[in-house]
Structure formats: C-alpha cells, structure tokens
Design a protein around this motif. Structure first.
Motif, PDB file in Angstrom:
ATOM      1  N   ILE A 263       8.421   2.705   1.011  1.00 42.79           N
ATOM      2  CA  ILE A 263       9.056   1.605   1.745  1.00 42.79           C
ATOM      3  C   ILE A 263       8.157   1.137   2.885  1.00 42.79           C
ATOM      4  O   ILE A 263       7.944  -0.066   3.082  1.00 42.79           O
ATOM      5  N   ILE A 264       7.608   2.099   3.628  1.00 42.64           N
ATOM      6  CA  ILE A 264       6.721   1.746   4.740  1.00 42.64           C
ATOM      7  C   ILE A 264       5.478   1.022   4.221  1.00 42.64           C
ATOM      8  O   ILE A 264       5.027   0.023   4.793  1.00 42.64           O
ATOM      9  N   GLY A 265       4.922   1.508   3.120  1.00 39.40           N
ATOM     10  CA  GLY A 265       3.736   0.876   2.547  1.00 39.40           C
ATOM     11  C   GLY A 265       4.003  -0.545   2.080  1.00 39.40           C
ATOM     12  O   GLY A 265       3.191  -1.448   2.313  1.00 39.40           O
ATOM     13  N   ALA A 266       5.148  -0.749   1.432  1.00 41.83           N
ATOM     14  CA  ALA A 266       5.498  -2.088   0.963  1.00 41.83           C
ATOM     15  C   ALA A 266       5.709  -3.046   2.131  1.00 41.83           C
ATOM     16  O   ALA A 266       5.273  -4.208   2.091  1.00 41.83           O
ATOM     17  N   ALA A 267       6.372  -2.566   3.173  1.00 40.52           N
ATOM     18  CA  ALA A 267       6.614  -3.400   4.349  1.00 40.52           C
ATOM     19  C   ALA A 267       5.305  -3.729   5.058  1.00 40.52           C
ATOM     20  O   ALA A 267       5.058  -4.878   5.453  1.00 40.52           O
ATOM     21  N   TRP A 268       4.446  -2.724   5.204  1.00 39.85           N
ATOM     22  CA  TRP A 268       3.178  -2.941   5.906  1.00 39.85           C
ATOM     23  C   TRP A 268       2.268  -3.885   5.127  1.00 39.85           C
ATOM     24  O   TRP A 268       1.543  -4.681   5.716  1.00 39.85           O
ATOM     25  N   GLU A 269       2.298  -3.782   3.809  1.00 37.58           N
ATOM     26  CA  GLU A 269       1.477  -4.665   2.981  1.00 37.58           C
ATOM     27  C   GLU A 269       1.835  -6.128   3.207  1.00 37.58           C
ATOM     28  O   GLU A 269       0.960  -7.002   3.226  1.00 37.58           O
ATOM     29  N   SER A 270       3.115  -6.411   3.392  1.00 37.98           N
ATOM     30  CA  SER A 270       3.548  -7.780   3.669  1.00 37.98           C
ATOM     31  C   SER A 270       2.970  -8.286   4.978  1.00 37.98           C
ATOM     32  O   SER A 270       2.542  -9.449   5.085  1.00 37.98           O
TER      33      SER A 270
END
Length: 325
Positions: A263-270
C-alpha cells in the motif's frame, strides 16, 4: 490560477540536451503552481492503486470466504475504474502543460479546457499507437519464427537465422522506442493544433520521421533522465522498508511483501509520478515546437528557393526571347 513562467521556451538552435535542461528549468520555476494543478487527479490515482493492492491481496490470500472474495472482486473492479479514470484525467492535465510552455494558453484552466475538447483526437492517437505496437511486435515475432524454422544445427549458414533473430530484436527495440516517442509528439500536435484528427496524426508522424535520429535521441535522453531521477525519490520508502523489516522480522523467502508495504509503495509511486512525469510532457511540448519551427522553416526556405529559380527563369533575356519565338 497564476500563469506559469515559461520565459525562453523557444530559443534558437537548441540541441535535444538543451531542451531537456529547459524542461527542468521551466518545471522548477513553476513547481508550486503545477503541483496544485496535478494534485487532485494524483490523489484519485493513489486511491485507485491502494484499493487495487488491497483487493488483489484479498483475492490471493486464500483464507476469505465466498462473500469476502466477491467483495474483493467488486473492490478490484472499482479500483480499476478509479485508477483508469484518474490516470486519464491526470494525462489530460499534464498535456495542458504543453499548451502553457508553448504560449498557446494564458492559464492552466484555459489550457485544460482546450485539451478536454481534443479528447477524441487523443483517443485516436492511443488507438494508433496500440495498433502500431501490435503490428511491429507481430512482424518481429514472425521473423523469429521464420529464423527458428530456417535454423539447422551444424549447417555452415546456421549463423544467418541467429543474426536474423538479433536483428529482429534490435529492430523491435528501435521501432517501439520511435512509436513511443512519436506518440507523445502526435499528442502534442493534437492539443496544439486546431486541425482534424487525420491531419494531426499525419503532422506528428511527418515531423517525427523527418527527424528520425533526433527524435530517437530525444526519447532516449528524456527516458534516461527520468530513470535516473526516479530512484533517489524512493529512498525514504526504501529506508522505511529496511527498518520495518527488522521490526517485524520479515522473511524474504516467503515471496509476498507485507500488505502495508504494498500500500505504501503504491501510494508513494503516485507521488513520484506526479513529481517526475511533468518534465517529460514539458520536454515533448518544447521538442514538438522546436521541430515544427525547424522543419516548417526549412519548407519555407525550399519554397522561396523554388520561387527564386522560377522568377529568374522567367526574367532572364533568354527566357524572354524563347517565349516570343
């Protein structure tokens, strides 16, 4: 919304490297204004990605009941729609930056309205790009199949099919790179020119093909630049992963990352995409106008040269005598 600073966006005789640097300068000068402009669609992209990670993790866990699996499948569908719609919204807003840096709109809102009205042309460009990728990939794949059919171990000409395979793979890389770059340029033409879709595609392809090596170089340079720029922005997340791995005793042999990491990775990628990708659109906007000025200027020079030759032919003494004979 304040008009961004784009001073010096059309200097004469700039190299591709100069245009990359110009894109960074313009972006850095306007990052505060453009951050706000891109924030809303980025938030929705973030939500879509997070929901996607949660739903896929729930469907692959194998522990949920039938009702939970159905809910996760529904959540997956919602996440996909939200992410797709938000990405398109973000794409349109990033293309609005192209009009701004080329001085075609006075502010971001006006630029965005124009881009929204050109969605049909942009969809046509997307369809064309997809079709070209399929055709190029099919042609290269066919070459590989033919090479495998022709290969005979121990034959003195066994090296020929091998060369064909390598040549096919290289051609595929070059072709896909060119299609990718040309797609950006055709999209720039779509939002910068008030012409029909067929002319938009023709104009973008013409500009790209006539500067084939330079276009490939531009695509390579901006891609390499963004590739180098991206990883440092991931350092905070990577540091968190390392610290958290010790805290929870994470075992990498398990294969799956913890859900909160995903979840953190997906959010940070955005967030990283919002910071990095505008530079790409600004570069292609500048490059499109640079090519347009160069090539249309050259066309004008050629036409003047033809007119000069015709004028001199009609006004020389020999031509006059010949015409009265």
């Amino acid at each position: 919304m304040n008009s961004p600073t784009t001073k010096g966006s059309h200097p004469d005789a700039q190299s591709v490297g100069d245009l990359v640097g110009q894109a960074f300068q313009i972006y850095r000068a306007n990052i505060a204004v453009w951050f706000k402009f891109l924030l809303v669609p980025t938030i929705f992209v973030l939500i879509g990605r997070v929901l996607f990670q949660v739903s896929t993790a729930g469907m692959t866990a194998g522990k949920a009941g039938e009702g939970s699996k159905e809910f996760m499948l529904l959540l997956f569908g919602i996440a996909s729609l939200v992410a797709l719609g938000a990405r398109w919204f973000l794409y349109l807003r990033q293309l609005a930056l192209v009009r701004i840096v080329n001085g075609l709109s006075s502010d971001l809102i006006d630029a965005f309205k124009v881009v929204v009205n050109r969605q049909g042309a942009l969809l046509a460009v997307g369809f064309l790009v997809g079709l070209l990728v399929v055709v190029v990939s099919a042609a290269c794949g066919l070459t590989v199949v033919v090479s495998a059919f022709l290969f005979r171990k121990g034959s003195p000409l066994a090296f020929v099919p091998i060369i064909m395979v390598y040549a096919s793979f290289f051609s595929w890389l070059v072709s896909i790179g060119f299609v990718y770059t040309a797609a950006f340029l055709i999209s720039c033409a779509a939002v910068c020119e008030k012409i029909p879709v067929s002319q938009v595609i023709g104009k973008g392809l013409k500009l790209s093909v006539r500067s084939f090596p330079r276009t490939l170089l531009g695509g390579f340079l901006i891609t390499a630049t963004l590739t180098v720029l991206g990883p440092p922005l991931w350092l905070p997340v990577l540091i968190y992963y390392a610290v958290d791995a010790f805290r929870i005793g994470y075992d990498a042999s398990g294969g799956n990352l913890p859900l909160h990491w995903q979840i953190i990775g997906a959010a940070w990628e955005s967030i990283v995409d919002m910071v990095v990708w505008p530079v790409c659109f600004i570069f292609y906007g500048l490059y499109y106008t640079d090519m347009k000025i160069r090539q249309e200027g050259q066309d004008m020079v050629d036409e003047l040269a033809i007119l000069k030759v015709n004028y001199e032919a009609e006004n020389t003494p020999g031509a006059s005598l010949g015409s009265t004979a």
